[in-house]
Design a protein around this motif. Sequence first.
Motif, PDB file in Angstrom:
ATOM      1  N   ARG A  64       0.833  -1.218   0.000  1.00 10.30           N
ATOM      2  CA  ARG A  64       0.000   0.000   0.000  1.00 10.30           C
ATOM      3  C   ARG A  64       0.866   1.267   0.000  1.00 10.30           C
ATOM      4  O   ARG A  64       0.605   2.201  -0.757  1.00 10.30           O
ATOM      5  CB  ARG A  64      -0.959   0.005   1.187  1.00 10.30           C
ATOM      6  N   SER A  65       1.894   1.298   0.811  1.00  8.57           N
ATOM      7  CA  SER A  65       2.716   2.517   0.854  1.00  8.57           C
ATOM      8  C   SER A  65       3.537   2.663  -0.421  1.00  8.57           C
ATOM      9  O   SER A  65       3.772   3.774  -0.890  1.00  8.57           O
ATOM     10  CB  SER A  65       3.592   2.560   2.110  1.00  8.57           C
ATOM     11  N   TYR A  66       3.946   1.552  -1.021  1.00 10.15           N
ATOM     12  CA  TYR A  66       4.689   1.581  -2.282  1.00 10.15           C
ATOM     13  C   TYR A  66       3.806   2.170  -3.387  1.00 10.15           C
ATOM     14  O   TYR A  66       4.227   3.047  -4.138  1.00 10.15           O
ATOM     15  CB  TYR A  66       5.141   0.167  -2.650  1.00 10.15           C
ATOM     16  N   ILE A  67       2.567   1.690  -3.453  1.00  2.00           N
ATOM     17  CA  ILE A  67       1.625   2.179  -4.463  1.00  2.00           C
ATOM     18  C   ILE A  67       1.392   3.679  -4.280  1.00  2.00           C
ATOM     19  O   ILE A  67       1.476   4.450  -5.244  1.00  2.00           O
ATOM     20  CB  ILE A  67       0.292   1.395  -4.409  1.00  2.00           C
ATOM     21  N   ARG A  68       1.100   4.088  -3.051  1.00  4.00           N
ATOM     22  CA  ARG A  68       0.871   5.523  -2.792  1.00  4.00           C
ATOM     23  C   ARG A  68       2.085   6.355  -3.173  1.00  4.00           C
ATOM     24  O   ARG A  68       1.978   7.368  -3.859  1.00  4.00           O
ATOM     25  CB  ARG A  68       0.553   5.763  -1.309  1.00  4.00           C
ATOM     26  N   GLY A  69       3.255   5.908  -2.737  1.00  6.56           N
ATOM     27  CA  GLY A  69       4.480   6.663  -2.994  1.00  6.56           C
ATOM     28  C   GLY A  69       4.787   6.806  -4.465  1.00  6.56           C
ATOM     29  O   GLY A  69       5.076   7.904  -4.950  1.00  6.56           O
ATOM     30  N   LYS A  70       4.733   5.703  -5.192  1.00 13.67           N
ATOM     31  CA  LYS A  70       5.087   5.755  -6.612  1.00 13.67           C
ATOM     32  C   LYS A  70       4.065   6.547  -7.420  1.00 13.67           C
ATOM     33  O   LYS A  70       4.419   7.215  -8.388  1.00 13.67           O
ATOM     34  CB  LYS A  70       5.232   4.345  -7.212  1.00 13.67           C
ATOM     35  N   PHE A  71       2.800   6.501  -7.017  1.00 15.17           N
ATOM     36  CA  PHE A  71       1.809   7.273  -7.764  1.00 15.17           C
ATOM     37  C   PHE A  71       1.851   8.750  -7.367  1.00 15.17           C
ATOM     38  O   PHE A  71       2.009   9.625  -8.217  1.00 15.17           O
ATOM     39  CB  PHE A  71       0.386   6.730  -7.569  1.00 15.17           C
ATOM     40  N   TYR A  72       1.723   9.035  -6.080  1.00 10.02           N
ATOM     41  CA  TYR A  72       1.595  10.429  -5.655  1.00 10.02           C
ATOM     42  C   TYR A  72       2.911  11.204  -5.705  1.00 10.02           C
ATOM     43  O   TYR A  72       2.906  12.419  -5.870  1.00 10.02           O
ATOM     44  CB  TYR A  72       0.953  10.519  -4.264  1.00 10.02           C
ATOM     45  N   MET A  73       4.038  10.518  -5.586  1.00  7.34           N
ATOM     46  CA  MET A  73       5.323  11.229  -5.610  1.00  7.34           C
ATOM     47  C   MET A  73       5.984  11.202  -6.990  1.00  7.34           C
ATOM     48  O   MET A  73       6.579  12.170  -7.416  1.00  7.34           O
ATOM     49  CB  MET A  73       6.298  10.640  -4.590  1.00  7.34           C
ATOM     50  N   LYS A  74       5.890  10.063  -7.672  1.00 10.49           N
ATOM     51  CA  LYS A  74       6.603   9.925  -8.957  1.00 10.49           C
ATOM     52  C   LYS A  74       5.674   9.912 -10.159  1.00 10.49           C
ATOM     53  O   LYS A  74       6.147   9.815 -11.290  1.00 10.49           O
ATOM     54  CB  LYS A  74       7.426   8.636  -8.953  1.00 10.49           C
ATOM     55  N   SER A  75       4.356   9.968  -9.915  1.00 12.21           N
ATOM     56  CA  SER A  75       3.355   9.950 -10.988  1.00 12.21           C
ATOM     57  C   SER A  75       3.479   8.746 -11.911  1.00 12.21           C
ATOM     58  O   SER A  75       3.413   8.862 -13.124  1.00 12.21           O
ATOM     59  CB  SER A  75       3.435  11.242 -11.824  1.00 12.21           C
ATOM     60  N   TRP A  76       3.675   7.581 -11.305  1.00 11.60           N
ATOM     61  CA  TRP A  76       3.705   6.354 -12.089  1.00 11.60           C
ATOM     62  C   TRP A  76       2.283   5.866 -12.292  1.00 11.60           C
ATOM     63  O   TRP A  76       1.429   6.026 -11.416  1.00 11.60           O
ATOM     64  CB  TRP A  76       4.475   5.255 -11.359  1.00 11.60           C
ATOM     65  N   GLY A  77       2.041   5.203 -13.430  1.00 12.06           N
ATOM     66  CA  GLY A  77       0.750   4.581 -13.683  1.00 12.06           C
ATOM     67  C   GLY A  77       0.692   3.189 -13.069  1.00 12.06           C
ATOM     68  O   GLY A  77       1.701   2.655 -12.609  1.00 12.06           O
ATOM     69  N   ARG A  78      -0.505   2.615 -13.101  1.00 13.55           N
ATOM     70  CA  ARG A  78      -0.719   1.290 -12.486  1.00 13.55           C
ATOM     71  C   ARG A  78       0.190   0.199 -13.064  1.00 13.55           C
ATOM     72  O   ARG A  78       0.665  -0.655 -12.334  1.00 13.55           O
ATOM     73  CB  ARG A  78      -2.175   0.855 -12.651  1.00 13.55           C
ATOM     74  N   ASN A  79       0.393   0.208 -14.388  1.00 15.27           N
ATOM     75  CA  ASN A  79       1.187  -0.864 -15.004  1.00 15.27           C
ATOM     76  C   ASN A  79       2.623  -0.874 -14.492  1.00 15.27           C
ATOM     77  O   ASN A  79       3.172  -1.930 -14.190  1.00 15.27           O
ATOM     78  CB  ASN A  79       1.196  -0.725 -16.531  1.00 15.27           C
ATOM     79  N   LYS A  80       3.234   0.302 -14.398  1.00 13.12           N
ATOM     80  CA  LYS A  80       4.627   0.376 -13.943  1.00 13.12           C
ATOM     81  C   LYS A  80       4.724  -0.031 -12.470  1.00 13.12           C
ATOM     82  O   LYS A  80       5.628  -0.768 -12.082  1.00 13.12           O
ATOM     83  CB  LYS A  80       5.166   1.795 -14.150  1.00 13.12           C
ATOM     84  N   ILE A  81       3.773   0.433 -11.676  1.00 13.01           N
ATOM     85  CA  ILE A  81       3.758   0.072 -10.249  1.00 13.01           C
ATOM     86  C   ILE A  81       3.601  -1.437 -10.109  1.00 13.01           C
ATOM     87  O   ILE A  81       4.339  -2.091  -9.358  1.00 13.01           O
ATOM     88  CB  ILE A  81       2.624   0.811  -9.498  1.00 13.01           C
TER      89      ILE A  81
END
Length: 158
Positions: A64-81
């Motif tokens: 959960r924290s990885y998903i939040r961090g990569k999306f909200y901080m690095k603007s990664w999409g679902r596929n990359k995450i």
Amino acid sequence: MNEKKSYTFLEIKQKLVNYCVYQDRCHQEVEQKMWDYLLIPEAKEEILLYLMKENYLNEERFTRSYIRGKFYMKSWGRNKIRNHLKFKGVPEKLINSCFNEIDEDDYHKTLAKLFLSYHSKIKGLQAYQKNSKTIKYLMGKGFEYEEIMQVMQDEEKG
């Protein structure tokens, strides 16, 4: 001169607790760290069980924290995450159940913002070339093709 310092079992256990406290970790990262200490399998197992029992190591919290961090901080999409989590050995089922950490509106707004920002920077190309480059860029960031096309259509409608 390449001498490795040896640690007692308790020192190693404490080092791994500190490693997990510093930032959420997945099992694979902790197991990789244990390799550095050349532990016997029984010791590894005991430490892993201790870390999980005391909630220092929690795969769902990590995901959960990885998903939040990569999306909200690095603007990664679902596929990359998703791909990065799979690479870290996180089960697909857990990954899918944790994607609700990303708000749908935020996802769409972030994608639209990235689209506009990147698209407006491209100069001297035909419209279809600009669109093609932008799609490629956004897919590289891990966004889904369908979502990108939706944003493009929304922008064309203006």
